[in-house]
Design a protein around this motif. Structure first.
Motif: not given
Length: 567
Positions: A486-490, A492-493, A496-497, A518, A539
């Motif tokens: 889900k885009p911009n969800s925790s 996805e974050k 990415k991290r 980045d 988080t």
């Protein structure tokens, strides 16, 4: 017909690949099922691998090769075959071009207790990691009885650790061929989880692997984990087969002629609890010294002496590793039982008298505040420490003393909807959860997907905090449970991290290099002697000190008090 531009020319021959898409829909190139060693069949069964032979024509690398034989971890059916199972996959963001710098290489070693698993995209899809400018290689190695049987007679050529020697052969292939894919053979990071992490740690200790890699990432396992040790000889095999034959050459001849299914049946019916508590029967062993031995000294001795391959390290564990335990029991059909004596690590328990064992049991019960009627979840901290946390902690302490390269420690604590190991393990109807999530991600779209996910979550879960063993894998790899994000969800974050940290380390020897375009908003500080800095991956990202400090101190004190008594 596939265009010639998707063909890579290696030292062994040409390989045809295909286009695929990452989780954002951006295309990358996939080359799968590439043999790095000869098929380990016939007289080669159980023995050290031999290099793959060159082929004529163009090898079809558009589909995955076979897994090495095992029993499926979840559904218990026989999977894989020996013929050509020693294969690897290569995923690249772009085709190699003249004048373009060579890219960092990341080689993944899968987990599965040295018994299960493969390099399949079912669990280890490249959709997340390939968004960064690295080359990803995922490898197979022989498992269980096929990869870790050991005979005492060295002349028979079955000296143990064939599965680990497969990993060395795969890394040798990478050194000799990855430049054809645009990869840098002088910048190779090996990473793995669970038995894959222990394998990576063993690779750092093996002279056979010297010079084949330059960084390691060790996730939830180490060479000091109590389950990372096997048994010499074939005593238990002969006991199961009810044979009194003691001529190992005859035993080997018999085993080499057996079917894959019959060998897996032997493996499955020799429990890991046969040896005075939990110990893998088919797992790494210390070999007799020889030039071909993978490891011929105890791991602890090598770590103490500093006689190993010193490279930069990332190492860590999850916040509640043992929460996966319930799920493993459900899928394997075993019942819960608790015996505190068996919670004493085997290397320590062997040295204790009956009186000392009782003393340690009493200390464990008091420290972990375990009730007289121990429930499964009340022992999760204890099982997490003994299976994963303290082995990594002991390894760290040795590396600090003998390795001058940077060592980065982490704890993965993020609790999200993609923590699938925990969800499967703690679901009231785990098989329903697994099946619905699989169908939702592989077959479902729109309304169908949403309905399947609702059904998956409708049964509810036992309420236990923390991240289970292997939960972080859902944020490194696309899998049959979590390809859609889900885009911009925790979630996805977090993905990415984690991907950025791991690939930064592969590129720069540092997961948070200065002037990173980045910016992750934090500097991951390496550990120092008596200062165990660690990154808490929650988080948000936070630097903290001394993970699981009280629990590790408890076991440090136990080892200090009792471990020398048996020497």
């Amino acid at each position: 017909m596939m265009s010639e531009k998707y063909v890579i020319d290696t030292k062994l021959g040409k390989i045809k690949g295909k286009l695929a898409s990452n989780y954002l829909g951006v295309e990358y190139y996939s080359f799968q099922g590439i043999p790095f060693a000869r098929a380990p069949v016939g007289d080669l069964r159980f023995k050290a691998p031999l290099p793959a032979e060159a082929w004529n024509g163009v090898l079809d690398g558009t589909k995955e090769g076979p897994a090495c034989p095992s029993v499926h971890m979840l559904f218990r059916w026989v999977t894989g075959n020996e013929d050509n199972c020693l294969n690897l996959n290569v995923y690249i963001k772009e085709l190699p071009k003249d004048g373009v710098p060579l890219k960092p290489v990341m080689v993944w070693v899968h987990g599965g207790g040295f018994t299960y698993g493969s390099n399949s995209t079912e669990l280890y899809g490249p959709e997340y990691l390939i968004t960064e400018d690295v080359i990803l290689v995922t490898i197979n190695y022989r498992l269980g009885i096929f990869g870790f049987i050991c005979l005492e007679d060295e002349n028979l050529g079955v000296t143990g650790n064939a599965g680990l020697k497969d990993q060395v052969m795969a890394l040798t292939w990478v050194r000799e061929n990855i430049i054809s894919f645009g990869g840098d053979p002088n910048n190779v990071t090996v990473f793995g989880e669970s038995a894959g992490a222990a394998s990576v740690h063993f690779l750092t200790l093996s002279s056979l692997a010297k010079g084949l890699f330059h960084k390691v990432i060790i996730q939830s396992g180490s060479a000091l984990s109590p389950w990372a040790y096997g048994v010499r000889g074939v005593k238990h095999i002969c006991e199961y087969m009810k044979t009194e034959e003691n001529d190992e050459s005859k035993i080997l001849n018999m085993l080499q002629k057996m079917t894959t299914k019959d060998l897996l049946n032997i493996q499955t019916n020799i429990p890991d609890t046969i040896i005075a508590g939990f110990q893998r029967v088919f797992a790494p062993i210390v070999e007799k010294p020889s030039k071909d031995a993978f490891i011929s000294e105890e791991p602890e001795h090598l770590l103490k002496s500093g006689n190993y391959n010193k490279v930069p390290i990332i190492i860590g564990t999850n916040s509640n590793e043992a929460a996966f335990h319930r799920g493993m029991r459900i899928f394997e059909g075993s019942r819960w039982s608790f015996d505190c004596k068996l919670e004493i690590p085997l290397d320590l328990r062997k040295k204790l008298s009956e009186k000392e064992e009782a003393e340690v049991v009493e200390k464990i019960l008091n420290f972990y505040k375990l009730p007289a009627d121990v429930r499964e979840e009340s022992s999760f901290e204890l099982k997490s420490d003994n299976l994963f946390v303290h082995g990594c902690h002991r390894s760290l302490n040795y590396h600090i003393e003998t390795n001058k390269n940077p060592i980065f420690c982490y704890k993965f604590s993020f609790e999200g909807s993609m923590n699938h190991t925990k969800n499967v393990s703690l679901a009231h109807f785990p098989k329903t959860y697994f099946l619905c999530m699989y169908l939702a991600n592989m077959l479902g779209t729109g309304f169908t997907r949403n309905m399947l996910m609702k059904i998956a979550y409708s049964g509810g879960f036992k309420k236990i905090s923390g991240c289970a063993h292997a939960d972080e894998l859902s944020y490194l790899f696309g899998s049959l449970l979590s390809r859609q994000m889900k885009p911009n969800s925790s979630e996805e974050k977090t993905m990415k991290r984690l991907v950025k940290l791991w690939t930064n380390f592969a590129k720069h020897n540092n997961p948070t290099p200065e002037n990173d375009e980045d910016d992750l908003g934090i500097r991951w500080i390496p550990i120092e002697k008596n200062k165990h800095h660690y990154l808490d991956i929650e988080t948000e990202l936070t630097m903290k000190m001394n993970p699981f400090s009280e629990r590790n101190k408890f076991w440090n004190d136990i080892y200090d008090e009792y471990s020398k008594k048996g020497n």
